[in-house]
Design a protein around this motif. Structure first.
Motif, short mmCIF file in Angstrom:
data_model
loop_
_atom_site.label_atom_id
_atom_site.label_comp_id
_atom_site.label_asym_id
_atom_site.label_seq_id
_atom_site.Cartn_x
_atom_site.Cartn_y
_atom_site.Cartn_z
N ALA A 171 28.69 12.19 44.94
CA ALA A 171 27.49 12.09 45.78
C ALA A 171 26.40 13.03 45.26
N ASP A 172 26.82 14.22 44.79
CA ASP A 172 25.84 15.17 44.24
C ASP A 172 25.12 14.58 43.02
N HIS A 173 25.79 13.70 42.31
CA HIS A 173 25.15 13.02 41.18
C HIS A 173 24.29 11.84 41.64
N GLY A 174 24.35 11.51 42.92
CA GLY A 174 23.53 10.41 43.43
C GLY A 174 24.29 9.11 43.64
N VAL A 175 25.60 9.12 43.30
CA VAL A 175 26.41 7.91 43.49
C VAL A 175 26.62 7.68 44.98
N ARG A 176 26.51 6.42 45.40
CA ARG A 176 26.74 6.08 46.80
C ARG A 176 28.19 5.68 47.03
N ILE A 177 28.66 5.91 48.25
CA ILE A 177 30.07 5.65 48.54
C ILE A 177 30.20 4.71 49.73
N ALA A 178 30.94 3.63 49.51
CA ALA A 178 31.17 2.64 50.57
C ALA A 178 32.65 2.58 50.92
N ILE A 179 32.94 2.38 52.20
CA ILE A 179 34.31 2.14 52.63
C ILE A 179 34.51 0.63 52.73
N ASP A 180 35.40 0.11 51.89
CA ASP A 180 35.66 -1.32 51.81
C ASP A 180 36.71 -1.72 52.86
N ASP A 181 36.65 -2.95 53.31
CA ASP A 181 37.64 -3.49 54.26
C ASP A 181 37.74 -2.59 55.50
N PHE A 182 36.61 -2.04 55.93
CA PHE A 182 36.64 -1.06 57.00
C PHE A 182 37.30 -1.64 58.26
N GLY A 183 38.18 -0.85 58.84
CA GLY A 183 38.85 -1.26 60.07
C GLY A 183 40.24 -1.81 59.86
N THR A 184 40.66 -1.96 58.59
CA THR A 184 41.98 -2.55 58.34
C THR A 184 43.00 -1.54 57.85
N GLY A 185 42.56 -0.33 57.50
CA GLY A 185 43.48 0.65 56.91
C GLY A 185 44.16 1.50 57.96
N TYR A 186 45.07 2.33 57.48
CA TYR A 186 45.72 3.29 58.38
C TYR A 186 44.95 4.58 58.30
N SER A 187 43.97 4.75 59.16
CA SER A 187 43.22 5.99 59.05
C SER A 187 42.62 6.38 60.39
N SER A 188 42.31 7.64 60.48
CA SER A 188 41.59 8.10 61.67
C SER A 188 40.11 7.98 61.36
N LEU A 189 39.28 8.11 62.38
CA LEU A 189 37.84 8.01 62.15
C LEU A 189 37.24 9.36 61.77
N ASN A 190 38.11 10.36 61.82
CA ASN A 190 37.71 11.73 61.55
C ASN A 190 36.98 11.93 60.23
N TYR A 191 37.42 11.20 59.22
CA TYR A 191 36.88 11.41 57.88
C TYR A 191 35.40 11.00 57.79
N LEU A 192 34.96 10.18 58.72
CA LEU A 192 33.61 9.62 58.59
C LEU A 192 32.53 10.69 58.55
N HIS A 193 32.72 11.77 59.28
CA HIS A 193 31.69 12.82 59.21
C HIS A 193 32.11 13.99 58.35
N GLN A 194 33.27 13.87 57.68
CA GLN A 194 33.68 14.94 56.75
C GLN A 194 33.37 14.56 55.31
#
Ligand code: C2E
Ligand code: MG
Ligand code: MG
Ligand code: MG
Length: 283
Positions: A171-194
């Protein structure tokens, strides 16, 4: 009787195993060849602005032009590529091709065009993932701010601390990051603001349910509302019908990707689409 059945069962099983093993070995050999002989093709699927209908991004989707078996899709060879770690070399070829094509289109006058590229977990976990990616962008003279990498939630949950450092560097280099297939993985939502995330891609399974089942529509509503609150961009994947488009527009979903606007296509077809769009924009 039981014994005989067991024997038949065993023989059947072992024959099918052999066929699988032979297939696998020949596919692995073919894949190594494919990487040497440049048999991989990158197709591009438009990501379209819901308001203007203009192409704002292109997702690179790999295909394999196999000499005997014809055009193969990711499901036919990506699992093997990941098991054998050939995915690392494969990804480099995909990124190289995609950078060249999209850079050409940007220079042709599509100045804000963005390239989206899928990242395999194996690739992301590689210790030199960030270094390799940045070096490749430099070699290709591709502007980092025009690249969006797509990762799935499962990649993040594997090792949040490591991933967070890597994504921050990108991100510091300017690359953008997308979460693919959002809502289908085993994850908490916590990471979204970390994590430095720019875009959520709503999985096509939820989009398919719009107009069919109340539940899926509810999930889409919630994801879009959350993305707005967190000031994240949102791309709806797998949009196939006008009804789905209308619904998503109504929610304020900014970007649409799906067969409604076209499947992944070879670069020649994309060039024509972009040309048509420029002409329309001038008129
Ligand atoms: P994905 O990244 O979620 O890509 C979306 C998939 O949905 C693509 O399948 C695309 O062709 C398909 N799709 C798009 N719009 C529609 C629609 O309206 N309806 C339906 N039914 N399907 C639609 P594809 O190209 O077969 O790729 C499958 C998966 O393979 C991708 O899912 C991605 O996870 C992976 N993949 C593809 N290319 C690459 C690559 O270069 N590197 C890596 N690591 N993974 C890749
Ligand atoms: Mg993707
Ligand atoms: Mg997806
Ligand atoms: Mg997928």
């Amino acid at each position: 009787h039981v014994k005989a059945r067991g024997k038949d069962g065993y023989r059947f099983y072992s024959e099918s195993m052999n066929i699988d093993t032979v297939n696998r070995l020949s596919l692995e050999r073919d894949l190594r060849q494919a990487l040497e002989n440049n048999e991989l093709r990158v197709y591009y699927q438009p990501q379209v602005c819901a308001k203007s209908g203009r192409i704002v991004g292109l997702e690179a989707l790999v295909r394999w032009q196999h000499p005997d078996r014809g055009l193969l899709y990711p499901k036919d060879f990506l699992p093997l590529a990941e098991e054998t770690k050939l995915i690392v070399a494969l990804s480099e070829q995909v990124l190289a091709q995609a950078c060249r094509h999209v850079k050409g289109w940007i220079l042709d006058g599509n100045r804000d065009l963005r390239l989206a590229v899928n990242m395999s977990p194996i690739q992301v976990e590689h210790p030199r993932f960030v270094e390799n990616l940045i070096r490749q962008l430099k070699n290709e003279e591709f502007p980092a701010s025009h690249l969006e990498i797509e990762i799935t939630e499962n990649v993040i949950m594997n090792d949040l601390k490591q991933i967070s450092q890597k994504l921050q560097q990108l991100a510091d280099h300017g690359v953008r990051i997308a979460i693919d297939d959002f809502g289908t993985g085993y994850s908490s939502l916590n990471y979204l603001h970390q994590l430095p995330i720019h875009t959520l891609k709503v999985d096509q399974s939820f989009i398919r349910g719009i107009g069919n089942g109340e539940d899926d529509a509810c999930i889409v509503n919630a994801i879009v509302a959350m993305a707005h609150g967190l000031r994240l961009d949102i791309i709806a994947e797998g949009v196939e019908t006008d009804a789905q488009l209308a619904y998503l527009r109504g929610l304020g979903c900014q970007q649409i990707q799906g067969f409604l606007y076209g499947p992944a296509q070879p670069p020649e077809a994309i060039s024509r689409m972009l040309d048509g769009q420029r002409v329309r924009a001038v008129v």
